[in-house]
Write a protein that holds these residues in place. Structure first.
Motif, PDB file in Angstrom:
ATOM      1  N   ASP A 211       0.856  -1.191   0.000  1.00  0.00           N
ATOM      2  CA  ASP A 211       0.000   0.000   0.000  1.00  0.00           C
ATOM      3  C   ASP A 211       0.888   1.236   0.000  1.00  0.00           C
ATOM      4  OD1 ASP A 211      -1.779   2.069   0.472  1.00  0.00           O
ATOM      5  OD2 ASP A 211      -2.945   0.965   1.965  1.00  0.00           O
ATOM      6  N   ARG A 212       0.884   1.965  -1.116  1.00  0.00           N
ATOM      7  CA  ARG A 212       1.722   3.162  -1.234  1.00  0.00           C
ATOM      8  C   ARG A 212       0.950   4.443  -0.921  1.00  0.00           C
ATOM      9  NH1 ARG A 212       4.339   1.064  -6.977  1.00  0.00           N
ATOM     10  NH2 ARG A 212       4.901  -1.003  -6.161  1.00  0.00           N
ATOM     11  N   LEU A 213      -0.361   4.367  -0.829  1.00  0.00           N
ATOM     12  CA  LEU A 213      -1.169   5.545  -0.500  1.00  0.00           C
ATOM     13  C   LEU A 213      -1.236   5.759   1.007  1.00  0.00           C
ATOM     14  CD1 LEU A 213      -4.091   5.087  -3.059  1.00  0.00           C
ATOM     15  CD2 LEU A 213      -2.062   6.536  -3.266  1.00  0.00           C
ATOM     16  N   VAL A 214      -1.421   4.666   1.731  1.00  0.00           N
ATOM     17  CA  VAL A 214      -1.446   4.711   3.195  1.00  0.00           C
ATOM     18  C   VAL A 214      -0.468   3.630   3.666  1.00  0.00           C
ATOM     19  CG1 VAL A 214      -2.854   4.566   5.267  1.00  0.00           C
ATOM     20  CG2 VAL A 214      -3.845   5.469   3.162  1.00  0.00           C
ATOM     21  N   PRO A 215       0.808   3.965   3.798  1.00  0.00           N
ATOM     22  CA  PRO A 215       1.810   2.940   4.072  1.00  0.00           C
ATOM     23  C   PRO A 215       1.556   2.176   5.375  1.00  0.00           C
ATOM     24  CG  PRO A 215       2.866   4.942   3.283  1.00  0.00           C
ATOM     25  CD  PRO A 215       1.415   5.276   3.518  1.00  0.00           C
ATOM     26  N   LEU A 216       1.834   0.901   5.310  1.00  0.00           N
ATOM     27  CA  LEU A 216       1.579  -0.024   6.401  1.00  0.00           C
ATOM     28  C   LEU A 216       2.231   0.389   7.730  1.00  0.00           C
ATOM     29  CD1 LEU A 216       0.658  -2.850   7.473  1.00  0.00           C
ATOM     30  CD2 LEU A 216       2.669  -3.804   6.346  1.00  0.00           C
ATOM     31  N   SER A 219       0.244   3.128   9.629  1.00  0.00           N
ATOM     32  CA  SER A 219      -1.040   2.649  10.137  1.00  0.00           C
ATOM     33  C   SER A 219      -0.859   1.759  11.350  1.00  0.00           C
ATOM     34  CB  SER A 219      -1.797   1.884   9.054  1.00  0.00           C
ATOM     35  OG  SER A 219      -2.375   2.764   8.123  1.00  0.00           O
ATOM     36  N   ARG A 220       0.193   0.939  11.354  1.00  0.00           N
ATOM     37  CA  ARG A 220       0.406   0.032  12.485  1.00  0.00           C
ATOM     38  C   ARG A 220       0.488   0.792  13.805  1.00  0.00           C
ATOM     39  NH1 ARG A 220       1.740  -4.969  13.159  1.00  0.00           N
ATOM     40  NH2 ARG A 220       2.269  -5.351  10.961  1.00  0.00           N
ATOM     41  N   ILE A 221       1.160   1.928  13.787  1.00  0.00           N
ATOM     42  CA  ILE A 221       1.269   2.740  14.996  1.00  0.00           C
ATOM     43  C   ILE A 221      -0.115   3.079  15.532  1.00  0.00           C
ATOM     44  CG2 ILE A 221       1.983   4.992  15.875  1.00  0.00           C
ATOM     45  CD1 ILE A 221       4.296   4.857  13.790  1.00  0.00           C
TER      46      ILE A 221
END
Length: 267
Positions: A211-216, A219-221
């Motif tokens: 996912d290059r729009l909302v990098p993984l 989001s994990r944080i």
């Protein structure tokens, strides 16, 4: 699919319904930036086949709802609109478990919804959520003018038909992001980070590894901070931003319905 016209926080709120004659739960879909709820018809079909009555509003400034295109001055208003759609659903199906599912920007809205209305939910599902450390709004706001750089359809899915349909969809926004919306993103990311976790609420996190729009990692944080411990994580190898529209979406749907079966059996 049936459309309902509701009074939203800032104008007419179009809410889609995919009905079920005898549902066992209600699924509320929260779409992402620049798109609309109609893009989730396939997911809605999977969910109705699984026993859900499905509802999904077009956010203000999106789809068929009122408002200047893609302008959201306060995401709290969007959360309120989602709650209005939830009220429509629960009035029609009182007593049924409610599951909220948010994708991308809708993941931010759904996370905030869960913080505000946790006790009303049976589960929360986040797909490629804008949550945690998302650097794009800050980078764009630092520029004197927001560049007119539309989302690349190829960033959504490895399925080329998905990108082609997105590019041809007249309800999809393909212009530049707007400063009030970017500022609202920054405020709401901070609010979700500061408002604590959602306790024992079951949470399913789905994300594309590519996912290059909302990098993984960013989001994990946010997801780990939001979860009170009941977290199920499913990272799809090679998948891009829209896991519900990916080439391996049959497996994604199976993971989703399996998670929901566990939630419903535990109630």
């Amino acid at each position: 699919m049936v459309e309902h016209l509701l009074a939203g926080a800032r104008g007419a709120l179009v809410t889609h319904e995919w009905p079920h004659p005898r549902p066992r739960y209600v699924a509320l879909l929260v779409h992402g930036y620049g798109e609309h709820a109609g893009r989730y018809a396939e997911l809605a079909g999977v969910l109705t086949g699984h026993g859900a009555a499905v509802y999904a509003p077009d956010h203000m400034g999106h789809g068929r709802s009122a408002g200047e295109r893609v302008v959201i001055e306060d995401f709290e208003d969007v959360v309120t609109d989602v709650h209005t759609a939830a009220g429509l659903a629960m009035d029609a199906h009182p007593g049924l478990p409610l599951v909220v599912m948010g994708h991308s920007m809708g993941g931010l809205v759904a996370a905030r919804y869960a913080q505000r209305h946790r006790d009303a939910l049976a589960a929360l599902v986040l797909s490629g959520p804008v949550i945690g450390a998302w650097e794009l709004p800050g980078r764009l706001l630092a520029l004197p003018e927001i560049p007119d750089t539309p989302i690349s359809p190829g960033a959504l899915s490895r399925d080329r038909a998905v990108g082609a349909a997105y590019a041809a969809d007249p309800l999809v926004w393909r212009g530049p992001m707007k400063r009030p919306t970017l500022e609202a993103f920054v405020r709401t990311l901070r609010a979700v980070a500061e408002d604590g976790d959602v306790g024992p609420l079951p949470l399913l996190w789905l994300h594309g590894e590519d996912d290059r729009l909302v990098p993984l990692p960013g989001s994990r944080i946010g997801v780990e901070r939001l979860s009170g411990g009941a977290l199920t994580e499913r990272i799809r190898a090679g998948a891009r931003h829209e896991v519900f529209h990916e080439t391996d979406r049959a497996q994604v749907f199976a993971e989703l319905t399996g998670f929901l079966d566990g939630v419903l059996l535990s109630r």
